[in-house]
Design a protein around this motif. Structure first.
Motif, PDB file in Angstrom:
ATOM      1  N   UNK A  58     103.804 137.763 -29.508  1.00  0.00           N
ATOM      2  CA  UNK A  58     104.103 137.219 -31.028  1.00  0.00           C
ATOM      3  C   UNK A  58     105.030 138.155 -31.693  1.00  0.00           C
ATOM      4  N   UNK A  59     106.230 137.703 -31.768  1.00  0.00           N
ATOM      5  CA  UNK A  59     107.412 138.585 -32.319  1.00  0.00           C
ATOM      6  C   UNK A  59     107.239 138.258 -33.855  1.00  0.00           C
ATOM      7  N   UNK A  60     106.634 137.526 -34.289  1.00  0.00           N
ATOM      8  CA  UNK A  60     106.529 137.156 -35.784  1.00  0.00           C
ATOM      9  C   UNK A  60     107.898 136.468 -36.788  1.00  0.00           C
ATOM     10  N   UNK A  61     109.044 136.861 -36.039  1.00  0.00           N
ATOM     11  CA  UNK A  61     110.399 136.612 -36.793  1.00  0.00           C
ATOM     12  C   UNK A  61     110.634 135.216 -36.226  1.00  0.00           C
ATOM     13  N   UNK A  62     111.199 134.306 -37.102  1.00  0.00           N
ATOM     14  CA  UNK A  62     111.192 134.434 -38.655  1.00  0.00           C
ATOM     15  C   UNK A  62     109.888 134.050 -39.406  1.00  0.00           C
ATOM     16  N   UNK A  63     109.766 134.701 -40.368  1.00  0.00           N
ATOM     17  CA  UNK A  63     108.788 134.494 -41.435  1.00  0.00           C
ATOM     18  C   UNK A  63     107.487 135.465 -41.429  1.00  0.00           C
ATOM     19  N   UNK A  64     107.562 136.193 -40.350  1.00  0.00           N
ATOM     20  CA  UNK A  64     106.294 137.134 -40.596  1.00  0.00           C
ATOM     21  C   UNK A  64     106.861 138.432 -40.252  1.00  0.00           C
ATOM     22  N   UNK A  88     106.084 133.357 -28.771  1.00  0.00           N
ATOM     23  CA  UNK A  88     105.034 132.556 -29.263  1.00  0.00           C
ATOM     24  C   UNK A  88     105.908 131.654 -30.469  1.00  0.00           C
ATOM     25  N   UNK A  89     105.510 130.509 -30.631  1.00  0.00           N
ATOM     26  CA  UNK A  89     106.224 129.718 -31.785  1.00  0.00           C
ATOM     27  C   UNK A  89     105.566 129.689 -33.224  1.00  0.00           C
ATOM     28  N   UNK A  90     104.679 130.408 -33.410  1.00  0.00           N
ATOM     29  CA  UNK A  90     103.787 130.573 -34.717  1.00  0.00           C
ATOM     30  C   UNK A  90     104.527 131.494 -35.749  1.00  0.00           C
ATOM     31  N   UNK A  91     105.907 130.928 -35.791  1.00  0.00           N
ATOM     32  CA  UNK A  91     106.653 131.384 -36.905  1.00  0.00           C
ATOM     33  C   UNK A  91     106.936 130.202 -38.002  1.00  0.00           C
ATOM     34  N   UNK A  92     107.690 130.880 -39.116  1.00  0.00           N
ATOM     35  CA  UNK A  92     108.075 129.882 -40.073  1.00  0.00           C
ATOM     36  C   UNK A  92     109.688 130.173 -40.433  1.00  0.00           C
ATOM     37  N   UNK A  93     110.598 129.085 -40.112  1.00  0.00           N
ATOM     38  CA  UNK A  93     110.117 127.782 -39.611  1.00  0.00           C
ATOM     39  C   UNK A  93     109.586 127.847 -38.114  1.00  0.00           C
ATOM     40  N   UNK A  94     108.794 126.900 -37.696  1.00  0.00           N
ATOM     41  CA  UNK A  94     108.486 126.748 -36.432  1.00  0.00           C
ATOM     42  C   UNK A  94     109.632 126.160 -35.623  1.00  0.00           C
TER      43      UNK A  94
END
Length: 425
Positions: A58-64, A88-94
């Motif tokens: 989980x790299x968090x970017x973008x969004x985290x 992983x795709x749990x970023x924002x935006x997805x």
């Protein structure tokens, strides 16, 4: 650009050798004359290994970005010896449409220190309702498709997703958790959660979901990959599925191999992850599953969070721990040095076997292959200190552990992307 890495040990050779890297590839291996080269790297007494491949980070970017960025996460990967990671795709935006995935690709191109292969979501916004355009996202470089920490809950929708994935020759990757069986749990439902008076997550919440999906994979012919297997029931089901030819692969994390519920000292959320730390019986089943090939590879599930988030105890802190910078030394120290597995087995589980899951051309130390390499010191002892992490996340249950096997240099496509000290001579 020519680089010689001199006097290194390889798994395939008894004596020390020199390795010539030229134009990003491994050019020659053996008792080579150094000759005219641009750089010489002294690897005396160390092992040169193929760069590690982590198919779950989980790299968090973008969004985290407060938790992690592509820059900090890939620096952590490089320090840990990982040259290829799947984000992983749990970023924002997805990354659930072409524009969003193109944006992620642009960020990777600008800020990645190692090779990053992005996942795309299975459903729009990971909500489990509307399927994404699998064909177009695969064409833009999606390594596979997953809704990550929010597994697809309805069998009908997962069946549709697998049909699409099979049609377009790609993979469905699943965090397996039947939400109706979780009951707001925060740790394994066993002995320790009762001692701490905390709500538990049952083992069957994972295994029931896997069983459902394996039957769907059999029906559709879709390659199905199970994330972070944690229970003995899950291992048994996957073993049976492989035996009858269902196209399934699976991964396990270092923390599930090393820790159990009884290692949780109290209400300390650096021990809170999903799936949770299970029983000793589960841990032994995971080791057995690795050894007999039921579980294909090891992945870190690197999940950074801010310190103030993880200071709120089990009930209120988010799930997840970091793992990129500690994985190899922990596993080497506690599995290779204790003669549970060989160094060759451990390296395979971190290189060619995860690469094989998605047919990636990485994880090999051979002439003509990309010079994705990691130099490791198997003799020097160190203490895991989160304050030294390149990751923004310091959330680890392994702080203070004594380990051997730390990487000292990491190279991607012939370029040194991290080094412990000035290694050029």
């Amino acid at each position: 650009m020519k680089i010689i890495i001199k006097q290194v040990r390889l798994l395939s050779m008894k004596e020390e050798v020199n390795v010539l890297v030229e134009n990003g590839k491994i050019k020659a291996i053996g008792q080579l004359e150094i000759g005219e080269v641009d750089h010489v790297i002294d690897g005396k007494g160390q092992y040169l290994l193929p760069g590690f491949v982590d198919i779950h980070v989980h790299l968090r970017e973008p969004g985290g970005e407060a938790k992690e960025t592509i820059e900090t996460g890939t620096k952590a990967a490089a320090r840990g010896g990982f040259t290829t990671v799947c984000a992983m795709p749990n970023t924002r935006p997805v990354p659930d449409d072409q524009a969003n995935l193109l944006y992620v690709n642009e960020l990777i191109s600008k800020h990645g220190h190692v090779r990053v292969l992005p996942y795309a979501a299975i459903t729009k916004r990971q909500l489990g309702k509307e399927l994404v355009d699998v064909q177009s996202l695969k064409q833009l470089g999606a390594v596979a498709f997953t809704d990550d920490g929010v597994g697809v809950q309805t069998a009908g929708k997962m069946h549709e997703a697998m049909q699409l994935a099979s049609k377009h020759q790609t993979s469905i990757v699943a965090h397996c958790e039947e939400n109706s069986l979780v009951n707001q749990g925060v740790m394994h439902e066993g002995k320790r959660n009762k001692e701490l008076n905390l709500p538990g997550i049952s083992s069957i919440s994972e295994s029931v979901h896997i069983a459902r999906d394996l039957l769907l994979a059999e029906a559709t012919g879709c390659h199905y990959h199970v994330c972070h297997v944690s229970t003995k029931e899950s291992v048994r089901i996957i073993r049976d599925a492989k035996r009858v030819g269902i196209p399934v692969t699976a991964e396990v994390t270092p923390h599930h191999l090393l820790l159990t519920e009884h290692d949780i000292p109290g209400d300390q959320a650096d021990f809170k992850m999903n799936p949770p730390l299970r029983s000793e019986e589960d841990r032994q089943a995971l080791i057995a599953g690795l050894l007999d090939g039921t579980i294909d590879c090891i992945a870190t599930d690197h999940a950074p969070h801010m310190s103030d988030e993880k200071s709120q105890g089990f009930l209120h802190s988010p799930f997840g721990i970091v793992g990129l910078e500690t994985a190899f030394p922990l596993l080497y120290t506690h599995f290779v040095q204790t003669n549970i597995v060989t160094l060759e087995q451990l390296v395979d589980w971190l290189t060619i076997k995860p690469a094989k899951v998605f047919n990636l051309p990485y994880g090999k130390l051979e002439i003509g292959q990309p010079a994705d390499l990691v130099l490791v010191n198997l003799n020097e002892t160190s203490i895991i200190d989160p304050k030294t992490f390149y990751s923004k996340g310091h959330n680890t249950p392994f702080a203070g552990w004594e380990v051997k096997g730390n990487p000292t240099m990491t190279m991607v496509d012939g370029e040194v992307v991290w080094q412990e000290e000035d290694i050029y001579v």
